[in-house]
Each structure stands twice: as C-alpha cells, then as structure tokens.
Design an enzyme around this catalytic site. Sequence first.
Site, mmCIF file in Angstrom:
data_model
loop_
_atom_site.group_PDB
_atom_site.id
_atom_site.type_symbol
_atom_site.label_atom_id
_atom_site.label_comp_id
_atom_site.label_asym_id
_atom_site.label_seq_id
_atom_site.Cartn_x
_atom_site.Cartn_y
_atom_site.Cartn_z
ATOM 1 N N GLY B 221 0.832 -1.207 0.000
ATOM 2 C CA GLY B 221 0.000 0.000 0.000
ATOM 3 C C GLY B 221 0.862 1.250 0.000
ATOM 4 O O GLY B 221 1.952 1.288 -0.590
ATOM 5 N N SER B 222 0.409 2.245 0.731
ATOM 6 C CA SER B 222 1.042 3.566 0.644
ATOM 7 C C SER B 222 2.432 3.619 1.251
ATOM 8 O O SER B 222 3.141 4.606 1.046
ATOM 9 C CB SER B 222 0.162 4.604 1.330
ATOM 10 O OG SER B 222 -1.083 4.637 0.689
ATOM 11 N N THR B 223 2.849 2.599 2.025
ATOM 12 C CA THR B 223 4.213 2.642 2.541
ATOM 13 C C THR B 223 5.208 2.650 1.375
ATOM 14 O O THR B 223 6.317 3.138 1.503
ATOM 15 C CB THR B 223 4.524 1.423 3.436
ATOM 16 O OG1 THR B 223 4.314 0.234 2.691
ATOM 17 C CG2 THR B 223 3.634 1.410 4.667
ATOM 18 N N PHE B 224 4.757 2.163 0.214
ATOM 19 C CA PHE B 224 5.632 2.109 -0.959
ATOM 20 C C PHE B 224 5.929 3.507 -1.497
ATOM 21 O O PHE B 224 6.865 3.702 -2.266
ATOM 22 C CB PHE B 224 4.982 1.226 -2.036
ATOM 23 C CG PHE B 224 5.910 0.839 -3.151
ATOM 24 C CD1 PHE B 224 6.971 -0.019 -2.926
ATOM 25 C CD2 PHE B 224 5.736 1.358 -4.438
ATOM 26 C CE1 PHE B 224 7.826 -0.370 -3.946
ATOM 27 C CE2 PHE B 224 6.590 0.999 -5.461
ATOM 28 C CZ PHE B 224 7.645 0.145 -5.221
ATOM 29 N N LYS B 225 5.103 4.475 -1.052
ATOM 30 C CA LYS B 225 5.317 5.851 -1.517
ATOM 31 C C LYS B 225 6.678 6.373 -1.065
ATOM 32 O O LYS B 225 7.226 7.301 -1.667
ATOM 33 C CB LYS B 225 4.197 6.763 -1.017
ATOM 34 C CG LYS B 225 2.874 6.509 -1.737
ATOM 35 C CD LYS B 225 1.709 7.242 -1.095
ATOM 36 C CE LYS B 225 0.397 6.865 -1.790
ATOM 37 N NZ LYS B 225 -0.762 7.246 -0.986
#
Lengths: 482, 497
Positions: B221-225
């Site tokens: 999810g957004s941790t990949f940002k």
Amino acid sequence: MPRVPGTRTGRNAELGLLAFAMIIVALYGAIVEANQLGKITTTFWVPAALLSILFLGLHLVVRFTAAWADPVLIPAVALINGLGVGFLRRLDIARTISKKLPEPGVFSGIGGRQLAWTLVALILAAVLLLIVRDHKAVSRYAYTLGLVGIVLVMIPAVLPASMSEINGAKLWIKIGGFSLQPGEFAKLALVSFFAFYLVRKREVLSLASRRVLGIDFPRGRDLGPVITVWLLSLLVLVFEKDLGTALLYFGLFVVTLYVATERASWLIIGLVMFFGGVYVAYLLGASVGGPFANFYDRASIWLDPFAPQYVSNEGYQLVQSLLGLGTGGLFGTGPGAGSPGFVPEVQTDFIFAGMGEEIGLFGLSALLVVYLLIVERGLRAAILVRDSFGKLVAGGMAFTLGLQVFVILGGITGLIPLTGQTTPFLSAGGSSLMANWLLIAMLLRISDAARKPATGGPAAQAGGPKQPPAQLHGAMTEVIKP
Amino acid sequence: MNAPLRKAGVVVFVLFGLIFANLNWVQAYKADKYRTDDHNARVRVAEYNTPRGVIEADGKALAENKATDDTYKYLREYPEGDLYAPVIGYKGVNLAATGIERSENEFLSGTSDKLFADRVSSMFTGDEARGGNVVLSLKTKAQETAWKQLTNNERGAKFGSAVAIDPRTGAIQAMVSMPSYDPSPLASHDTEDAAAEYNKLNADKDKPLLNRATSETYPPGSTFKVIVSAAALRAGYKQDTEIQAGDEYIAPGSGAPIHNAEAETCPGSKISLKEALTESCNTGYARLGVDLGGQKVQDEAKAWGFEQEDLTVGDLKDGGLPVAASHTGDLTVANDQGGLAQSSIGQKDVRMTTVEGALMAATVANGGVQKRPYLVQQLLTADRRPIYTASPETLRTPVSGSIAGDLKDMMISVVENGTGKQAKISGYDVGGKTGTAQNAEGADPHGWFIGFAFNDKGEAVSAVCVMLENVSGGHASAEAARIAGLIMKAAAGGGGD
C-alpha cells in the site's frame, strides 16, 4: 584305564575348556556391570557360577554315560549359552536402570528365565543321554518320530493366527502366556526319520538312469519322496509364512539324501527345486498376492530395507538391526555400553545384532567360529561313527544347526530375506534351548559311539577312527533292524 | 558316506564364510554410514547426552533444558511459549528443527568448529561437554510489547507481524508473528506426541507455524510511496517541488481511475511532494510514478532491498532465518501505465515483507545506510566466554545522506501532521509512513506502518514495521501506527505500553 596315546576320553580336556568358557562368561558379566552400573557388584560372578554348576552336572553325566564323547561340544555350546544368559541379563539391567529399579536379581527377568530354561534343557539332555545308551535304538521309533515331526510342523499352520502367529510368522503354539515353537523339536524328529528312511532306501535312490554333464540323475519314479518333502516345505513357506523354516526342512532333507546316496544330482535337483519354488512364490506374491503376499513383502524389504515405504514400517526391524551392527563397527561399544534397546525383538531373533553392536565384528566373528566349531565337530562325529543311521543322524543334525545359524544370521544382516528363526543357544526362549540341547545330547551320544574303542583293548582300537571308507561301507548294512 | 559328509562340512564353511563377508560389509564398510544414519536413534541419544546451549535475550532464557530420567537426558523447554516461537523455532527429537534452533544448531549442540577447543579441554578436565549459548539481539520489553499489542489490537485483526530494528546497527529489537504456537510440546521426548502436535499445527488453517514477519509478503500500500519519493528525490525533485494531484487520476491508456482514500486528501490540483506524502496522496503518487517511469521506480525499490532472494537474519557469519524476497513485479511493461500507476501506490503486484518495511524505515533513519539485520548478538561458550560478537555490517546504501534527510523530514511530517499521528510518542521524534493495502475483493484492507524514532540526543533508536492483516472498521493503518509507536518506545528503553 591306562593312558595310551590316541585313547584319551577327553573328559579332562572338556572340564578345562568348560572352566575357560565360564571364565569368559563371568568376565562378560563383569564388563557389562562396569559399563552399565559404573561399578562391578560383588555378585557379578553368580550367574556364571550357577551356569558352571549346571554344565558341571552335564559333564558328570557325560563322564559316566558317554565317556568317549567329543570333548569340545559341551564347552563350545556352554560358552554361547552362557553369553546368551549374560546378554539377556544385560537387557534386564538396562530395563531396571530406565525404570529406576534396583539391580535385577539373578533369577529375575528374561536373563533369570533363560537360566531356568538352561537348567531344564540340561536336564533333558542328561535324561536323553541316560535313556538312549545306543543311538541306534532311536531307529526303532523312526515312523513314530516321523509322524510326530510332521504333526509338529503342521500344528501352527492349522491353528488360527491368534494362537500361532508372532510377528507375521506362524511358527508358534500359544496357550495362555506360554508359547512353544514346535518346529524346533520337529527338526530333531524329522532328522531321525529321514535317516532311518534313507538308510533303508539308499540303494534304490542311488540308482542312476541318465548321465548328464558327468552327473548321474536318478530315475523319475524315485523322485517321490523328495517331491513330497519339497511340497511340504513349500506349504510351510506359504501357510506358516516362513522361508527360513522351509529352507531348514528342505535343506535338511536334501543333505541327508545326498549323504545317504552320495549322488550330487540330488543336491542339484534339490537346490533347483527349492530356489525355483521360492522364485515362483515371489512372482506369485507380486502378481496374485493372497497367501504369497507375505513372502513377496519380505523379499522386497530385504532388497531395499531403507526404501521410504519400509524404513519405518515393515523394514524397521532389519534397518535397526543393520544400524546397530554398523554402530558397533569393528570392535563394538563394549558389553553393556551399546543401545541394543533400539533393535526390536533383540532378546530373540535379533540377539546377534544386539550383541554385535557391543562386541563388534571381532566378537561376532569369534562367536561365528564357535558355531562353526560345533557344526564341524558334529560332522566329524558323523564321519567317525561306524553305522549309517548314526552318520545320517549326526550329519543331518549338525548340518541343520549350521543351516539354522546361517538362516537367522543371514536374515538379520541382510544377506537373505529375514525369517523368524531363533539363534541356537543364544536367543531367549525355552523351546529353542531345549531342542538344541537335545540335539547336542544326540551328537554327544553318537560321538561317544564313534570314538569309543570297541570291545577289544585300546591298542586294537587305536586306528579305529582312521579306518578307510571302504571298510566303513562294509559295516553299514548291518545296522538297522526296525 | 564320508565324502558327502565332508562336502557338507565345506558347504557349512562356505555359508559361514558368506555371513562373515556380509558382517564385514555391514560392520566395516557401511559402518560409518549406518552409525550416522538419520534412522539411527543412537545419534539422537548421543545428541541429547549433553545439555544443549541456552538461547537468551536480555539475560532471560528463552530456550533451556531440563534434566530427565528417560533415554534422552535433556528435555528442551521454551518458558516464554509462543512469544518467541517464530524467532527461536523448536528442536524436536524427530522433527526437523526450525528458526534459530536450526540455524545455530551446531553451536547449540556443541559440535561447532568454534567450540573445538572447549571440547578438547573438556576431554582433559573431565567436565561434561556442553553446547554453547546464543544471545539474541531482541529486547524483551520491545518483544513483549509488540506481542501484547498485536494480540490485543483494537480492531480484532487475527493475523499480523511486527519487526523492530536498531537503525544504527541492524540489530533486531523485536520480531513477532501472530498467531503463534507453543514450541515446548514439539520438543517432547514422546515422539508420537510431538508428531501429533506438529500435524495439528501444520494442518491449522491459521498457519501458526508460519513466521509472517520473514516469510510472507503482502501488498505494501502507501508505505511504498517512500520508495517512489526516493526515486523522485533522486531524479531532482525537492520536498517542496509541486506535483499534480486531484480527486482522480486516470493513467494514459488505462480506464480504471485512481482515487484518494478520503475526499479531503489532496483535492487541489497542485501539492508539494512533502504534503503529498504527509496526506498520502494517491493521485499524486500514481501520476508521479508514471512521470518518473517504471524503470526508475523498479530500480529504486531494488536499491532499497526489494528482489533480494538470499537475505537471512541470524548471525552475520552463518545465516539464519531466511527472509522472503519483496517484489515490485515488472513495472516496465509497455503500454501499461495503469499498472504502473497502481504499483506506485503499492498495489497490483508489489509485495513486501515486514522485515523489508522495517529496513526501509531504518535506512531513512540511518542517513541512507542500510545495516544488515541480525538476530544473534553473541555466541558464548558454556562458561560464557564470548566466541562471536556481532559487528554491524552495511548491507547497502540506497540513497545519499541528503536524500535520506529529505525523506526523514517528510516522514516526520507524516506523524506530526498527517496520517501517522497515532505513532507519536512523547520524548521522541517519530517519523513514518502509513499504508492501507487492498488485497482481495471484498476483504478488509491490510494496515501498515513503517517508522522510526529519534531520542532527544538525535540518535535513531528504533525503526519498526507493523503489519495487520484484514483490519476492519476503516483507517486500517491507524492501529498499526499506534502499535508501532509503543514498540519503538519499548525498544528505546522508554517503557512499554
């Protein structure tokens, strides 16, 4: 009797050898205790001393009833018997250690029971020596013995499995907590019957009809008896699920037949028939199954006991046996220092593997040599005795003993498919011990006859044992009068 | 009849000769193989004759021995039950060992070459030969907090994992996996009991034997940002570089629009990179990923440790627990801008382990230097003389100190002003990134938080990744962030709870 060279009875030698054997047994007991208990108790010598008294008793009986008997037989057998008791006691000690019980008494456990069975077996042997003063007398009861032998062989086959089967082999009569292996006694009766039958028929059976590749083959109509016994042993194989016993009976018959007729063709016919039959049984087991399936399974396990489908199941016994032997290696872990508890049935069928872990290849080889000594001494008695019946009985019995050792040791070392045989004089169990001591008593009796000077003085008999075969031939026919 | 009798004697001689030859084969030629065969129970008995080394952390024994009366003289016991099971594993009589019990088996059992001198000296002194002890880097307080908070999470999530790392060294401070199991029954000397217990656990549909922190990957999810941000900074973007945002983004050539989690997240058409991360702006990052190009995003992820197949956490010399590789999937497929847009917000084929999440946060906190993670702090002989002490190694340096500094600022902003507020802990500067990952149709999303904490001296004391599977009730990452804060506080020595 004055001492003349070549006329010694050998009784004093027997006593000396017996003492030597018992010292080894006592030492074995001491080492076992040192390894298992970390100390040698003040009573380590008691089992060896008790055994010494028992064997001394037999020695005395022999001294008075069979003074000229072979002096090596009793000490050799006593050594194996004593080591067996020692090893069984070693198993008892291991059991009490794991249960935190005090050290077992001399008469407790399987070691104690084996000691008691040794007493019974020696009494039987002594009684046989006392009653049968002349081995030729046995031939009078040959037909009775033959019938008894066949009945003893057949009983386990016809009994329900619950009363006759232990570990997949139907070789037992189980009544209550008591079990008996009739086959052990049957082999004695059958040897006596075969010997009698073949002495009477040997001339007919020696007749040759055809010569092939330099070997004389018998007439077709004379094949009857050998086919009968062959069928009987195959029935044993199929219904008692035991290759070893079948091999034992058939081998016994073929060898006595060969000795009686001096025709190697019988040996060849016998071997071809037996291995042909076994191979067909194997093929039938693979395709048809049914009563042959058990034999097929055993053969498959033998071919690869470490196969994944066998290693923890049907092949477990053999695998653990091999691992135990391998762990022992050349010198063994020392008596009492191994873990024979991992080998199933270590007190009976697998006792040789259990001991092998602790005494190693060197110890086992020594045991093997002692067995060989017993067998060759028995055959020697057969060669020396003058009558055909005695020759066939002694030869048959000695050979059977050797064959039985081969079958069980070959089985547990993976040389041949495993079958449920006891190791003579070593395994726990009364039937085996009693039957094999009776066999030894018979060999003692015959060797006494073989070595005893005839009616004349010692000088006249000095060359007796060395008589050439031609003269023995002349003596053969005089003997059997049923 | 004497000739045949003599021949019978020869036959017996030959038969016995065969037995003798075969005994030579079994007892001499094959002896070594049989002696050490797996089916030879004597091998195991010998192994159990000496006490196996203790596995410990912070002076607390996690795996120890009890003397017994049976064939196997020492019984392996795990006093902390399922708390440490995923790390330590178990050592059964017949079962294959797992975890540290497996990777440090030689040292624990005393057969390691490292203990050779001790074995020799014990031969002379007559002392019982004993296995060496393994000291883990785990901080019991952090581990206990992680386990307690994970199993008592406020959203009733049944599955999850957490990893805390000291960013400066790579020492793992906590590693938990939920659900877990009690390893003691598996070490039972009753091998049938142990096998039955193993079969039960192995058949359990909740898979308690699985270490979810190391061997499972999930969409991040957004941790990949954080990765996409790093790629952007590398490409020359600044924290305040404005990127295009909005309510909806449709990648070129793709029909499926990307939305933001909340209507109030970056509705305007322009937003700074820092703000986009703080609010976790999906449309902005999806477009950013497409603008940067798949290759750059993919390379960036790899630079941070994605795609590494052979990472183990144990001791730095000999291996340990294998860590599954995190993947991005192929982001360079031509004409799949839609897929790249999805991947840029940690969806589609992007998969990450909890360990990798913690490593990312640790790398940011450590100025762009990624330390190789390890679990074994020390190996001690039985008389507690150290044989090995972990000396931290640099695994990789994905970004420069300045980019790491930018990322640190941006991630602190996430916790101060954005989606990660629940991770705040008093007395520490906390930064991080939340993640809410869609996984299966109709299933509740996974909640992620990766983050780090600096103490008042400016030291990076802990980096953490918390992952909760299928969190119900919305804001899946908020609960992960709350737990992450507590773990870091415990790891930093600031007390649990």
